[in-house]
Write a protein that holds these residues in place. Structure first.
Motif, PDB file in Angstrom:
ATOM      1  N   LEU A 162      14.869   6.410  13.581  1.00  0.00           N
ATOM      2  CA  LEU A 162      15.080   7.758  13.053  1.00  0.00           C
ATOM      3  C   LEU A 162      15.479   7.717  11.580  1.00  0.00           C
ATOM      4  CD1 LEU A 162      16.958   9.437  16.045  1.00  0.00           C
ATOM      5  CD2 LEU A 162      14.586   9.779  15.361  1.00  0.00           C
ATOM      6  N   ILE A 163      16.349   6.795  11.250  1.00  0.00           N
ATOM      7  CA  ILE A 163      16.777   6.645   9.854  1.00  0.00           C
ATOM      8  C   ILE A 163      15.608   6.169   9.000  1.00  0.00           C
ATOM      9  CG2 ILE A 163      18.254   5.307   8.297  1.00  0.00           C
ATOM     10  CD1 ILE A 163      20.364   5.374  10.600  1.00  0.00           C
ATOM     11  N   PHE A 164      14.884   5.168   9.496  1.00  0.00           N
ATOM     12  CA  PHE A 164      13.752   4.612   8.753  1.00  0.00           C
ATOM     13  C   PHE A 164      12.696   5.670   8.484  1.00  0.00           C
ATOM     14  CE2 PHE A 164       9.421   2.963   9.351  1.00  0.00           C
ATOM     15  CZ  PHE A 164       9.281   2.272   8.154  1.00  0.00           C
ATOM     16  N   VAL A 165      12.309   6.409   9.513  1.00  0.00           N
ATOM     17  CA  VAL A 165      11.232   7.389   9.355  1.00  0.00           C
ATOM     18  C   VAL A 165      11.666   8.531   8.442  1.00  0.00           C
ATOM     19  CG1 VAL A 165       9.761   9.057  10.575  1.00  0.00           C
ATOM     20  CG2 VAL A 165      10.117   6.777  11.529  1.00  0.00           C
ATOM     21  N   SER A 166      12.913   8.989   8.562  1.00  0.00           N
ATOM     22  CA  SER A 166      13.352  10.063   7.665  1.00  0.00           C
ATOM     23  C   SER A 166      13.390   9.586   6.216  1.00  0.00           C
ATOM     24  CB  SER A 166      14.716  10.610   8.099  1.00  0.00           C
ATOM     25  OG  SER A 166      15.721   9.640   7.963  1.00  0.00           O
ATOM     26  N   ARG A 167      13.765   8.338   5.999  1.00  0.00           N
ATOM     27  CA  ARG A 167      13.762   7.787   4.634  1.00  0.00           C
ATOM     28  C   ARG A 167      12.336   7.579   4.122  1.00  0.00           C
ATOM     29  NH1 ARG A 167      18.540   8.411   1.945  1.00  0.00           N
ATOM     30  NH2 ARG A 167      20.170   8.296   3.511  1.00  0.00           N
ATOM     31  N   MET A 168      11.432   7.257   5.029  1.00  0.00           N
ATOM     32  CA  MET A 168      10.032   7.101   4.648  1.00  0.00           C
ATOM     33  C   MET A 168       9.461   8.455   4.212  1.00  0.00           C
ATOM     34  SD  MET A 168       6.970   5.341   6.818  1.00  0.00           S
ATOM     35  CE  MET A 168       6.908   6.625   8.049  1.00  0.00           C
ATOM     36  N   ILE A 169       9.791   9.495   4.963  1.00  0.00           N
ATOM     37  CA  ILE A 169       9.353  10.849   4.592  1.00  0.00           C
ATOM     38  C   ILE A 169       9.959  11.238   3.244  1.00  0.00           C
ATOM     39  CG2 ILE A 169       9.579  13.296   5.205  1.00  0.00           C
ATOM     40  CD1 ILE A 169       9.319  12.399   8.157  1.00  0.00           C
ATOM     41  N   TYR A 170      11.225  10.915   3.053  1.00  0.00           N
ATOM     42  CA  TYR A 170      11.896  11.175   1.781  1.00  0.00           C
ATOM     43  C   TYR A 170      11.158  10.479   0.628  1.00  0.00           C
ATOM     44  CZ  TYR A 170      15.406  10.469  -1.872  1.00  0.00           C
ATOM     45  OH  TYR A 170      16.054  10.397  -3.074  1.00  0.00           O
ATOM     46  N   GLY A 171      10.827   9.201   0.827  1.00  0.00           N
ATOM     47  CA  GLY A 171      10.120   8.457  -0.216  1.00  0.00           C
ATOM     48  C   GLY A 171       8.730   9.006  -0.480  1.00  0.00           C
ATOM     49  N   ASP A 179       7.221  10.570  -3.942  1.00  0.00           N
ATOM     50  CA  ASP A 179       5.955  10.123  -4.530  1.00  0.00           C
ATOM     51  C   ASP A 179       4.903  11.223  -4.538  1.00  0.00           C
ATOM     52  OD1 ASP A 179       7.026   7.628  -4.932  1.00  0.00           O
ATOM     53  OD2 ASP A 179       6.081   6.726  -3.166  1.00  0.00           O
ATOM     54  N   ARG A 180       5.277  12.410  -4.069  1.00  0.00           N
ATOM     55  CA  ARG A 180       4.421  13.587  -4.015  1.00  0.00           C
ATOM     56  C   ARG A 180       3.226  13.423  -3.083  1.00  0.00           C
ATOM     57  NH1 ARG A 180       4.899  16.097 -10.054  1.00  0.00           N
ATOM     58  NH2 ARG A 180       7.155  16.040 -10.054  1.00  0.00           N
ATOM     59  N   VAL A 181       3.405  12.635  -2.050  1.00  0.00           N
ATOM     60  CA  VAL A 181       2.396  12.509  -1.009  1.00  0.00           C
ATOM     61  C   VAL A 181       2.651  13.564   0.061  1.00  0.00           C
ATOM     62  CG1 VAL A 181       1.440  10.947   0.744  1.00  0.00           C
ATOM     63  CG2 VAL A 181       2.119  10.056  -1.471  1.00  0.00           C
ATOM     64  N   LEU A 182       3.896  13.960   0.214  1.00  0.00           N
ATOM     65  CA  LEU A 182       4.301  15.029   1.117  1.00  0.00           C
ATOM     66  C   LEU A 182       4.995  16.106   0.289  1.00  0.00           C
ATOM     67  CD1 LEU A 182       5.733  12.984   4.140  1.00  0.00           C
ATOM     68  CD2 LEU A 182       3.559  14.206   4.023  1.00  0.00           C
ATOM     69  N   PRO A 183       5.133  17.318   0.830  1.00  0.00           N
ATOM     70  CA  PRO A 183       5.780  18.395   0.066  1.00  0.00           C
ATOM     71  C   PRO A 183       7.166  18.015  -0.439  1.00  0.00           C
ATOM     72  CG  PRO A 183       4.758  19.278   2.042  1.00  0.00           C
ATOM     73  CD  PRO A 183       4.654  17.776   2.135  1.00  0.00           C
ATOM     74  N   ARG A 184       7.499  18.475  -1.628  1.00  0.00           N
ATOM     75  CA  ARG A 184       8.771  18.146  -2.285  1.00  0.00           C
ATOM     76  C   ARG A 184       9.987  18.516  -1.433  1.00  0.00           C
ATOM     77  NH1 ARG A 184       9.332  14.888  -6.433  1.00  0.00           N
ATOM     78  NH2 ARG A 184      10.042  16.051  -8.198  1.00  0.00           N
ATOM     79  N   GLY A 185       9.911  19.601  -0.693  1.00  0.00           N
ATOM     80  CA  GLY A 185      11.043  20.058   0.095  1.00  0.00           C
ATOM     81  C   GLY A 185      11.503  19.043   1.128  1.00  0.00           C
ATOM     82  N   LEU A 186      10.592  18.205   1.585  1.00  0.00           N
ATOM     83  CA  LEU A 186      10.963  17.195   2.579  1.00  0.00           C
ATOM     84  C   LEU A 186      11.868  16.115   1.981  1.00  0.00           C
ATOM     85  CD1 LEU A 186       7.605  16.758   4.489  1.00  0.00           C
ATOM     86  CD2 LEU A 186       9.644  17.981   5.230  1.00  0.00           C
ATOM     87  N   PHE A 211      16.141  17.780   5.477  1.00  0.00           N
ATOM     88  CA  PHE A 211      14.929  18.355   6.060  1.00  0.00           C
ATOM     89  C   PHE A 211      14.084  17.275   6.737  1.00  0.00           C
ATOM     90  CE2 PHE A 211      15.528  21.802   2.779  1.00  0.00           C
ATOM     91  CZ  PHE A 211      15.959  22.738   3.702  1.00  0.00           C
ATOM     92  N   ALA A 212      13.994  16.122   6.131  1.00  0.00           N
ATOM     93  CA  ALA A 212      13.262  15.010   6.735  1.00  0.00           C
ATOM     94  C   ALA A 212      13.922  14.584   8.041  1.00  0.00           C
ATOM     95  CB  ALA A 212      13.176  13.829   5.767  1.00  0.00           C
ATOM     96  N   ILE A 213      15.241  14.557   8.040  1.00  0.00           N
ATOM     97  CA  ILE A 213      15.972  14.178   9.257  1.00  0.00           C
ATOM     98  C   ILE A 213      15.727  15.194  10.361  1.00  0.00           C
ATOM     99  CG2 ILE A 213      18.292  13.931  10.242  1.00  0.00           C
ATOM    100  CD1 ILE A 213      19.117  12.680   7.521  1.00  0.00           C
ATOM    101  N   ARG A 266      -5.083  18.642  -1.544  1.00  0.00           N
ATOM    102  CA  ARG A 266      -5.952  19.685  -2.111  1.00  0.00           C
ATOM    103  C   ARG A 266      -5.175  20.942  -2.452  1.00  0.00           C
ATOM    104  NH1 ARG A 266     -11.584  19.262   1.214  1.00  0.00           N
ATOM    105  NH2 ARG A 266     -11.992  17.121   0.629  1.00  0.00           N
ATOM    106  N   LYS A 267      -3.866  20.880  -2.315  1.00  0.00           N
ATOM    107  CA  LYS A 267      -2.956  21.981  -2.634  1.00  0.00           C
ATOM    108  C   LYS A 267      -3.138  23.186  -1.721  1.00  0.00           C
ATOM    109  CE  LYS A 267      -1.390  19.757  -6.188  1.00  0.00           C
ATOM    110  NZ  LYS A 267      -0.527  18.684  -5.885  1.00  0.00           N
ATOM    111  N   LEU A 268      -3.647  22.956  -0.496  1.00  0.00           N
ATOM    112  CA  LEU A 268      -3.758  24.026   0.476  1.00  0.00           C
ATOM    113  C   LEU A 268      -2.416  24.306   1.128  1.00  0.00           C
ATOM    114  CD1 LEU A 268      -7.128  23.019   2.169  1.00  0.00           C
ATOM    115  CD2 LEU A 268      -6.756  24.739   0.397  1.00  0.00           C
ATOM    116  N   ILE A 269      -1.540  23.277   1.114  1.00  0.00           N
ATOM    117  CA  ILE A 269      -0.185  23.413   1.660  1.00  0.00           C
ATOM    118  C   ILE A 269       0.785  23.191   0.514  1.00  0.00           C
ATOM    119  CG2 ILE A 269       1.508  22.486   3.282  1.00  0.00           C
ATOM    120  CD1 ILE A 269      -0.865  21.469   4.946  1.00  0.00           C
ATOM    121  N   ALA A 270       1.697  24.119   0.311  1.00  0.00           N
ATOM    122  CA  ALA A 270       2.627  23.970  -0.812  1.00  0.00           C
ATOM    123  C   ALA A 270       3.833  23.172  -0.440  1.00  0.00           C
ATOM    124  CB  ALA A 270       3.054  25.349  -1.304  1.00  0.00           C
TER     125      ALA A 270
END
Length: 173
Positions: free
Chosen positions: A32-41, A45-52, A64-66, A169-173
């Motif tokens: 759980l810690i690893f995956v939430s930190r991976m989402i954070y990273g 890196d702007r691969v996932l939305p900034r809010g995460l 939010f990632a947690i 493609r910027k379909l999801i903000a």
């Protein structure tokens, strides 16, 4: 625990079961810690939305990632079949390792002059033999899974790829 019960009795079996329960809980917490930190990273890196990747002001954690990882974990717990959940998790880890090893081989071929902080030992003409062995072994392990586990893995992969493509493609903000 069953093998211990046969050879050493019921009390020892219960003790082994308790140890296994704590080991499993520790592994799940680590994941759980690893995956939430991976989402954070990935958010950084702007691969996932900034809010995460937003960090809580008081706890300094990617809250939010947690929460997302927690929601996904709860869905898996509600499945009720621990062996199935473990197999899906193992499949995901193996696919990740497959991509990592493939990436090392591809980068060695496409960018041979790239500065590398870590070098994989046992190379033949700049190709990492250990990565090739890992890919063969992972391929062998992947065909051992049941069809329902592979289907869930494919569904999660397609969903993740679709989300990534839409976000890029910027379909999801």
């Amino acid at each position: 625990a069953s093998a211990v019960e046969i050879s050493l009795g019921n009390y020892t079996s219960n003790f082994i079961s308790l140890i296994a329960l704590f080991a499993t809980a520790g592994t799940v917490l680590g994941m759980l810690i690893f995956v939430s930190r991976m989402i954070y990273g990935m958010s950084a890196d702007r691969v996932l939305p900034r809010g995460l990747g937003e960090v809580h002001t008081r706890t300094r954690t990617p809250h939010f990632a947690i929460l997302i990882v927690m929601a996904i974990a709860i869905l898996f717990v509600m499945i009720g079949d621990i062996q199935f959940v473990a197999n899906v998790t193992t499949l995901g880890a193996l696919v990740t390792f497959m991509f990592v090893n493939s990436s090392v081989i591809i980068l060695r071929a496409t960018k041979p002059k790239l500065k590398r902080e870590f070098k994989v030992p046992l190379n033949i003409k700049n190709y990492p033999i250990l990565c090739l062995i890992a890919l063969v072994w992972i391929s062998f392990l992947l065909v051992q899974f049941k069809v329902d586990v592979i289907n869930v893995g494919l569904i999660v992969s397609v969903f993740g790829l679709g989300f990534y493509m839409a976000y890029k493609r910027k379909l999801i903000a």
